[in-house]
Design a protein around this motif. Structure first.
Motif, PDB file in Angstrom:
ATOM      1  N   GLU A  34       0.902  -1.071  -0.140  1.00  0.00           N
ATOM      2  CA  GLU A  34      -0.031   0.054   0.063  1.00  0.00           C
ATOM      3  C   GLU A  34       0.837   1.107   0.022  1.00  0.00           C
ATOM      4  N   LYS A  35       1.829   1.201   0.759  1.00  0.00           N
ATOM      5  CA  LYS A  35       2.856   2.326   0.941  1.00  0.00           C
ATOM      6  C   LYS A  35       3.549   2.688  -0.410  1.00  0.00           C
ATOM      7  N   VAL A  37       2.456   1.803  -3.490  1.00  0.00           N
ATOM      8  CA  VAL A  37       1.693   2.105  -4.389  1.00  0.00           C
ATOM      9  C   VAL A  37       1.468   3.534  -4.284  1.00  0.00           C
ATOM     10  N   ASP A  38       1.090   3.837  -2.955  1.00  0.00           N
ATOM     11  CA  ASP A  38       0.928   5.655  -2.691  1.00  0.00           C
ATOM     12  C   ASP A  38       2.082   6.178  -3.105  1.00  0.00           C
ATOM     13  N   GLY A  41       2.439   6.217  -7.063  1.00  0.00           N
ATOM     14  CA  GLY A  41       1.031   6.866  -7.533  1.00  0.00           C
ATOM     15  C   GLY A  41       1.077   8.238  -7.273  1.00  0.00           C
ATOM     16  N   SER A  42       1.797   8.907  -6.277  1.00  0.00           N
ATOM     17  CA  SER A  42       1.723  10.331  -6.047  1.00  0.00           C
ATOM     18  C   SER A  42       2.909  11.066  -7.107  1.00  0.00           C
ATOM     19  N   LEU A  65      -3.008  -1.890  -8.613  1.00  0.00           N
ATOM     20  CA  LEU A  65      -3.418  -1.043  -7.739  1.00  0.00           C
ATOM     21  C   LEU A  65      -2.902   0.648  -7.920  1.00  0.00           C
ATOM     22  N   ILE A  66      -1.849   0.656  -8.719  1.00  0.00           N
ATOM     23  CA  ILE A  66      -1.299   2.013  -9.165  1.00  0.00           C
ATOM     24  C   ILE A  66      -2.411   2.604 -10.057  1.00  0.00           C
ATOM     25  N   GLU A  68      -5.558   2.112 -10.297  1.00  0.00           N
ATOM     26  CA  GLU A  68      -6.673   2.224  -9.676  1.00  0.00           C
ATOM     27  C   GLU A  68      -6.496   3.965  -8.822  1.00  0.00           C
ATOM     28  N   ARG A  69      -5.483   3.854  -8.197  1.00  0.00           N
ATOM     29  CA  ARG A  69      -5.056   5.041  -7.593  1.00  0.00           C
ATOM     30  C   ARG A  69      -4.861   6.292  -8.358  1.00  0.00           C
ATOM     31  N   THR A  70      -4.473   6.040  -9.649  1.00  0.00           N
ATOM     32  CA  THR A  70      -4.000   7.307 -10.414  1.00  0.00           C
ATOM     33  C   THR A  70      -4.892   7.367 -11.640  1.00  0.00           C
ATOM     34  N   ASP A  71      -5.910   6.697 -11.636  1.00  0.00           N
ATOM     35  CA  ASP A  71      -7.156   6.751 -12.762  1.00  0.00           C
ATOM     36  C   ASP A  71      -6.399   6.654 -14.091  1.00  0.00           C
TER      37      ASP A  71
END
Length: 157
Positions: A34-35, A37-38, A41-42, A65-66, A68-71
């Motif tokens: 999760e961290k 990917v965050d 993604g950021s 996951l990336i 999903e988080r980054t559209d």
């Protein structure tokens, strides 16, 4: 059990994987999917993101996951660009002999002298790169996606 039939010495203490030009990290280390990917993604706002890893890593899961988080709407598996199985089998046939008399368990082989590019269909790769929009987000994941042709494009975008 093939090792017992035809033993070889494989405790080479000099065998070290060295990645040239890789600088040691001076920042913090992130732990946990999760961290990670965050963090990725950021920093991913446009262009081509390559997600590669060890054979046992869950790179497909991380890529999605990336996304999903980054559209990110375009997520591509490197296997899309692989040559057909019979072509790959012929490529590696000398490296993977099937001699069940001297190697009943088929554990012996030779190092492949080519590169990942030998396994990729150049026409498919070129079409993919030609149609990439550097202003859109695209994730390419899979074993071998850190190929010079992809990294060159990823570094520009």
């Amino acid at each position: 059990m093939g090792y017992l039939i035809n033993p070889v010495r494989f405790d080479d203490r000099e065998a070290v994987n060295v990645i040239p030009d890789l600088l040691p990290s001076t920042g913090s280390v992130v732990q946990g999917v999760e961290k990670i990917v965050d963090r990725i993604g950021s920093r991913f706002s446009q262009g081509l993101l390559l997600v590669d890893g060890y054979m046992t890593s869950s790179i497909e899961k991380v890529a999605w996951l990336i996304a999903e988080r980054t559209d990110t709407r375009s997520v591509v598996d490197i296997r899309t660009f692989y040559k057909p199985s019979p072509v790959i089998d012929a490529l590696v046939s000398e490296c993977l002999p099937e001699d069940r008399k001297s190697d009943p368990e088929l554990i012996y082989g030779k190092l492949f002298s080519g590169t990942i590019q030998d396994f990729l269909d150049s026409e498919k790769v070129e079409n993919f790169l030609k149609n990439l929009d550097p202003n859109e987000k695209t994730i390419l994941y899979g074993y071998g996606c850190i190929d010079d042709r992809f990294t060159g494009f990823a570094e520009k975008s």
